[in-house]
Design an enzyme around this catalytic site. Structure first.
Site, short mmCIF file in Angstrom:
data_model
loop_
_atom_site.label_atom_id
_atom_site.label_comp_id
_atom_site.label_asym_id
_atom_site.label_seq_id
_atom_site.Cartn_x
_atom_site.Cartn_y
_atom_site.Cartn_z
N ASP A 90 -7.59 -7.66 0.22
CA ASP A 90 -6.72 -8.09 1.42
C ASP A 90 -7.74 -7.58 2.61
O ASP A 90 -8.36 -6.79 2.88
CB ASP A 90 -5.53 -7.13 1.25
N ASP B 44 0.80 -1.21 -0.06
CA ASP B 44 0.03 -0.03 -0.14
C ASP B 44 0.96 1.23 0.09
O ASP B 44 2.07 1.18 -0.07
CB ASP B 44 -1.16 -0.05 1.10
#
Length: 371
Positions: free
Chosen positions: A265, A90
């Site tokens: 996720d 991320d």
């Protein structure tokens, strides 16, 4: 490098293959979360055993500890953690924006205090791309401003417009760094359907090879999240992979796939496992409950994971009550295996054109409850 091949559609559900620098991924796919470069209570062999195809690393946490100078010595995150399959990172934005009382946001980026030592740090699109380039993740994410679900329309529009400007800066920095991997853009817009579409249309200009839906599962009621997925899923570009960030329960994964999502996720299967909350085909089981003290059955008699094939609920109950590390490991193996099985079954159902039937049976089974 990224190549996405869409093999089959069944309604909005999709079956594809994603080719990345560290290997191929069959989609839809669930990515276990390895915040600090490790999936909690799991080693890489455990992850291979449950057939994990890709894991997620957290840019913010890895930047703070161990730091880029350490990871760089190993040629990136793969070499540092001993994982040879794909990794997604991320941007670090979500964690920074969670520090609401410790940060200052401007057009340039975000200044914040390190929660580790109090140092003043600055994260911008350019710095996020630099960090992710050093990590050498197969998929990097643009830096965006993460807005909570209760944001007003005016705040949400202002935020998404800045996220679009940051998307442009992220892409330019990524290309200037000659990063050989893939960079995804992120669709924002809070709980406003028209703003989600505005964000998506704005991202089209930058032609990211994949798109994520961000800003969901941030405290909004579940029906609101589903409403946004229902609105956004059908308008995502068909020829690109679709990633739903930070979601979720088994039911969320199924709803997401039914609305065109390819990648997921979430910390839920690992976090819940450490707290003795186990997912099964027939509902959820709380292993800490006293009723399991003498139960000789496995968690789920239909499950082929290492925990279910070798240990009783009674033993897992004992391990959890005693605070043994093995308990957390076995629980995590089971939960992540279950998530991988769900994804594999959905891939097969889409291939066979039977996704709706599979979905109905899934919900019927989950509603039945665990004996």
């Amino acid at each position: 490098m990224l190549k996405f091949t869409l093999h089959k559609k069944d309604g909005l559900a999709r079956r594809g293959t994603l080719e990345l620098n560290h290997g191929k991924i069959e989609t839809p796919v669930f990515m276990p979360v390895g915040t600090y470069g490790s999936v909690k209570a799991m080693n890489p062999q455990n992850l291979h055993d449950i057939k994990a195809q890709i894991i997620l690393g957290n840019t913010y946490h890895l930047w703070l500890r161990p730091g880029l100078e350490v990871v760089e010595q190993f040629g990136g995150l793969h070499g540092f953690i001993g994982w040879d399959k794909p990794i997604l990172t991320d941007s670090g934005g979500f964690q920074v924006f969670s520090l609401s009382d410790m940060r200052k946001l401007t057009e340039e980026g975000c200044t914040f205090k390190s929660p580790i030592n109090g140092d003043k740090l600055f994260l911008s699109p350019e710095i996020s791309m630099k960090i992710q380039t050093v990590l050498n993740s197969d998929i990097a994410m643009q830096l965006d401003e993460c807005t909570p679900g209760e944001t007003t329309r005016e705040q949400a529009r202002k935020s998404l417009q800045m996220s679009l400007r940051w998307a442009e800066r992220s892409k330019k920095a990524f290309e200037d760094l000659k990063n050989p991997n893939a960079l995804f853009g992120i669709v924002q817009g809070a709980m406003y359907e028209d703003l989600r579409e505005e964000s998506l249309r704005g991202l089209e200009e930058f032609d990211f090879p994949g798109l994520a839906v961000g800003g969901l599962s941030v405290g909004e009621p579940k029906p609101e999240m589903y409403r946004m997925l229902h609105a956004v899923g059908p308008i995502l570009p068909e020829h690109k992979p679709h990633y739903l960030m930070g979601v979720g329960t088994p039911e969320d994964l199924v709803y997401g796939v039914a609305h065109g999502i390819d990648m997921f996720d979430c910390v839920m299967p690992t976090r819940n496992a450490r707290n003795g909350w186990l997912f099964t085909r027939f509902g959820d089981l709380k292993i800490k409950n006293a009723k399991h003290k003498l139960d000789k059955r496995p968690i789920d008699e239909s499950c082929t994971c290492y925990a279910c094939q070798n240990f009783s609920r009674a033993y897992l109950h004992h391990l959890h009550r005693a605070g043994e590390i093995l308990g957390a490991q076995l629980n995590t193996i089971h939960n992540l295996h279950f998530y991988q099985v769900i994804m594999a079954e959905m891939r097969e159902a889409v291939e066979q054109g039977k996704f709706a039937d599979w979905q109905a049976q899934f919900h019927e089974n989950r509603a039945r409850g665990v004996d």
